[in-house]
Design an enzyme around this catalytic site. Structure first.
Site, mmCIF file in Angstrom:
data_model
loop_
_atom_site.group_PDB
_atom_site.id
_atom_site.type_symbol
_atom_site.label_atom_id
_atom_site.label_comp_id
_atom_site.label_asym_id
_atom_site.label_seq_id
_atom_site.Cartn_x
_atom_site.Cartn_y
_atom_site.Cartn_z
ATOM 1 N N ASP A 244 0.862 -1.176 0.000
ATOM 2 C CA ASP A 244 0.000 0.000 0.000
ATOM 3 C C ASP A 244 0.905 1.236 0.000
ATOM 4 O OD1 ASP A 244 -2.157 1.696 -0.018
ATOM 5 O OD2 ASP A 244 -3.222 0.689 1.600
HETATM 6 C C1 NOJ Z 1 -4.028 3.919 0.106
HETATM 7 C C2 NOJ Z 1 -5.206 3.024 0.253
HETATM 8 O O1 NOJ Z 1 -5.124 2.308 1.457
HETATM 9 C C3 NOJ Z 1 -5.359 2.033 -0.885
HETATM 10 O O2 NOJ Z 1 -6.558 1.334 -0.717
HETATM 11 C C4 NOJ Z 1 -5.304 2.751 -2.188
HETATM 12 O O3 NOJ Z 1 -5.553 1.875 -3.247
HETATM 13 C C5 NOJ Z 1 -3.956 3.405 -2.308
HETATM 14 N N1 NOJ Z 1 -3.808 4.384 -1.235
HETATM 15 C C6 NOJ Z 1 -3.741 4.099 -3.638
HETATM 16 O O4 NOJ Z 1 -4.457 5.264 -3.703
#
Ligand code: NOJ
Length: 719
Positions: A244
């Protein structure tokens, strides 16, 4: 994954180019041109349209090896056309509809150059305070598994790589506070939190994302046992795993990596193939390989996976995607309208709905009645706002503007300024019915948007109470990104429709439902009476002292309950306001003649559970027939009920149908005392019914030992 193309590329790549494939970068405008040309980037995030095409052209035409880019974007519940939030889609209990919505989103995203979405989110959620519950499919493992698999198929059928996230347990954030630690017992991890991911892998998901969460001391992004062990080892997942956003370098903040270099090693060794946003792979992997901290074979495996996804998406041959034709405007309106209709859950109806088309005047009140952006919910970067129809617009279209008077009452749902109440009350007194749109704005749910209290924010409760006191019947339409504690809404309102954040066509869909389209949504999460009951979910364990069903309700505020030593509260009812699976129709359904294909289920067998469903009301309607099972005695304690199958069934008035639900013996597996998955012979009880607290019941036996088979009617479980 090994193909000639990948083998050849791998043999030609420099170490820098290999590491480049493992890096995902968010450009600021076109500031990554040189890195892309140099082969230093495997994926970009958040570039769409001309920028996406620009970077793809650079990668393919101007980098040494011409490897195309993965272009990622959060396409969570639609791209330009916005569908209900995933929690609302889960309420449809309609996997085919979810698949088709994802396919539309994929076509729109692909037309903007995107080839990878970070969806579906498969975190099982038992705490509605967590803001990301909006992105989830709710509290149930089977529902999340089916909806997730359907979304994967919808996206990938249209050339958009899916990403099942957040592996794993992120939805169990303690206190419902985003990013908080999670402590999930190993058996629960296996039986509750992991299965939706396994289902996504079986459905062919090309990618997975690790979570931000610390899972019992080992953050998900450094969790070798889960990523390399379970996901890649046991389930043989051969796609790519992305971290993430900065979750690799956050290992340092978690306190389990000494510095970014250490974090990079831990994440790569754990099986995280690509780093999102932070730069630890780019800055430290070369040194880690030189020092022997990371064997080159790990890097090669990660690169193979990245290239493999690109190959399976067809990017080497069609880097800009295949032309699939635009989504027609008509389809783009109809589909989200139908999905929004199916996602709304009718919670109460005291002889009010459906409204008669001939009704005189309608007062449309509330801060969310004409709040297009709010009804879309969270994660809608690319929404076409011009195509959003509010509830007010939907009712005006349907009834003509002259019959509709709009008074917001409150400027926003968080406002405490009651200056608008007088006009709202005036409109209510002059109307035949009030449609009151209340709940949460879009900014109250989503990532890092958690709430400690889940009742109506601002002065909305007071607005409702005062409107109800006018004597004009009130339909409360609740728009929100999470289950709310609605006890205060249910009493004063004559009808209550839970609409979640219903998306672009939410307004017309709600108007359709208010005027006769049969509501068919069912709760994908238990609705609590108050925040103090959380976590409250239907598939809990029984305890040695389940709540005494004979004990009278304890009204809120009662200081002491002398009625015994049971698992209850002194100052709150232990029961939910509405159970999982609940939702009303404009008709009634009768369940009869439950029959099992056999009282005995063989270990590799399938049980067919049949019953006669009859529409005994005066209107057409759709019932969601639900099959629940309880393992009556296991070597470890088992939940009081678990959803095993469901089916939407539409019946005309007076019509009956033989409905068949299916239970495979394998669905009765659980994690035993030794941590292994077992199928344990013995007696089971099943229910077929309209929600988790009702239904016809029978028993059967899973063969392999135990007592003689017998099917019987049994009393309800103690809950
Ligand atoms: C953080 C989030 O937790 C995740 O779900 C998301 O896809 C990513 N950022 C990218 O924006």
């Amino acid at each position: 994954m090994s193909t000639r193309r990948i083998d050849t590329l791998l043999a030609e790549m420099t170490l820098a180019e290999k590491i480049g494939q493992l890096c995902q970068v968010q450009p600021e405008g076109r500031d990554q041109d040189d890195r892309v040309r140099a082969g230093g980037v495997g994926s970009l995030i958040n570039v769409v349209g001309d920028d996406a095409r620009h970077y793809q052209r650079l990668a393919v035409e101007e980098s040494r090896l011409g490897i195309p880019l993965l272009l990622g974007r959060d396409v969570i519940h639609g791209f330009a056309t916005i569908f209900p939030i995933p929690l609302g889609q889960a309420a449809s209990f309609d996997p085919a509809g979810v698949r088709d919505a994802a396919a539309t989103a994929a076509r729109e995203a692909a037309a903007a150059g995107v080839n990878w979405t970070f969806s579906p989110m498969l975190d099982v959620v038992r705490d509605p305070r967590w803001g990301r519950v909006a992105e989830s499919f709710g509290e149930d493992t089977l529902l999340a598994s089916r909806m997730g698999a359907a979304m994967v198929q919808g996206y990938q059928g249209e050339g958009l790589a899916a990403c099942a996230k957040h592996f794993v347990g992120y939805g169990a954030a303690q206190g419902g506070r985003d990013y908080a630690e999670t402590a999930i017992p190993p058996r629960q991890l296996r039986d509750v939190y992991l299965p939706p991911f396994e289902a996504a892998v079986r459905a062919g998901a090309l990618t997975l994302m690790t979570g931000f969460n610390d899972l019992d001391g080992i953050p998900a992004t450094a969790n070798e046992a889960l990523v390399r062990g379970v996901l890649k080892g046991e389930w043989l997942f051969d796609g790519l795993v992305v971290s993430d956003w900065t979750s690799i370098t956050e290992l340092v903040i978690h306190g389990c990596a000494a510095d970014d270099a250490d974090a990079a090693c831990q994440a790569l060794l754990a099986g995280v193939d690509m780093e999102m946003a932070s730069r630890s792979y780019r800055d430290h992997l070369e040194q880690a390989i030189a020092s022997g901290a990371v064997p080159i074979a790990y890097v090669d495996d990660a690169v193979r996976r990245v290239l493999g996804v690109k190959e399976r998406l067809g990017l080497f041959d069609h880097p800009f995607g295949r032309l699939r034709g635009p989504v027609s405007a008509a389809a783009a309106d109809l589909q989200p309208r139908q999905m929004a209709q199916r996602s709304c859950v009718l919670l109460k109806n005291e002889d009010l709905l459906p409204l008669n088309e001939g009704i005189g005047r309608v007062a449309v009140i509330g801060p969310l009645a004409d709040a297009g952006a709010d009804q879309l919910g969270c994660w809608v970067f690319d929404a076409d706002h011009a195509r959003t129809h509010s509830v007010l617009a939907g009712l005006r279209e349907r009834l003509g503007a002259h019959r509709v008077r709009f008074e917001p009452g409150l400027d926003s749902c968080r406002s405490h300024d009651e200056q608008g109440f007088a006009a709202a009350l005036d409109a209510a007194r002059a109307a035949d019915v009030v449609v009151l749109c209340i709940g949460e704005d879009a900014g109250l749910s989503g990532e890092a948007h958690c709430r400690a209290y889940i009742d109506l924010p601002g002065a909305q409760q007071r607005l409702l109470d005062q409107l109800a006191a006018t004597g004009t019947p009130v339909v409360a339409v609740v728009l929100s990104g999470r289950p709310l504690a609605l006890a205060g809404v249910i009493d004063p309102a004559r009808a209550v429709l839970m609409a979640w954040h219903p998306g672009s066509m939410g307004g017309p869909a709600i108007a359709d439902l208010l005027f006769g389209e049969p509501p068919s949504g069912r709760l994908p999460m238990t609705l609590p009476r108050s925040v103090g009951q959380i976590p409250l979910y239907y598939n809990h364990k029984n305890t040695g002292r389940p709540p005494n069903p004979d004990s009278p309700r304890v009204p809120s505020g009662t200081p002491l309950d002398p009625r015994g030593f049971f698992s209850t509260y002194l100052d709150e009812d232990h029961r939910p306001l509405f159970p999982f699976g609940f939702g009303m129709s404009y008709t009634q359904f009768d369940y009869a003649d439950l029959a099992l294909s056999s009282p005995r289920l063989e270990p590799k067998g399938t049980l067919h559970v049949r019953m006669a469903l009859r529409n005994v009301g005066a209107r057409a309607g759709t019932e969601v027939v639900q099959l629940y099972v309880q393992d009556l005695c296991g070597s470890v304690t088992r939940p009081v009920k678990e959803l095993k199958d469901f089916q939407r069934v539409t019946l005309q008035p007076g019509e009956s149908r033989l409905v068949e639900l299916v239970l495979a013996a394998d669905q009765l597996r659980f994690t035993g005392r030794d941590g292994l998955s077992i199928l344990e012979p013995g007696r089971f009880r099943l229910w077929v019914g309209p929600h988790a607290q009702a239904g016809l019941s029978a028993e059967f036996e899973l063969a392999g030992g135990g007592t003689a088979p017998q099917a019987s009617a049994v009393p309800p479980a103690l809950e």
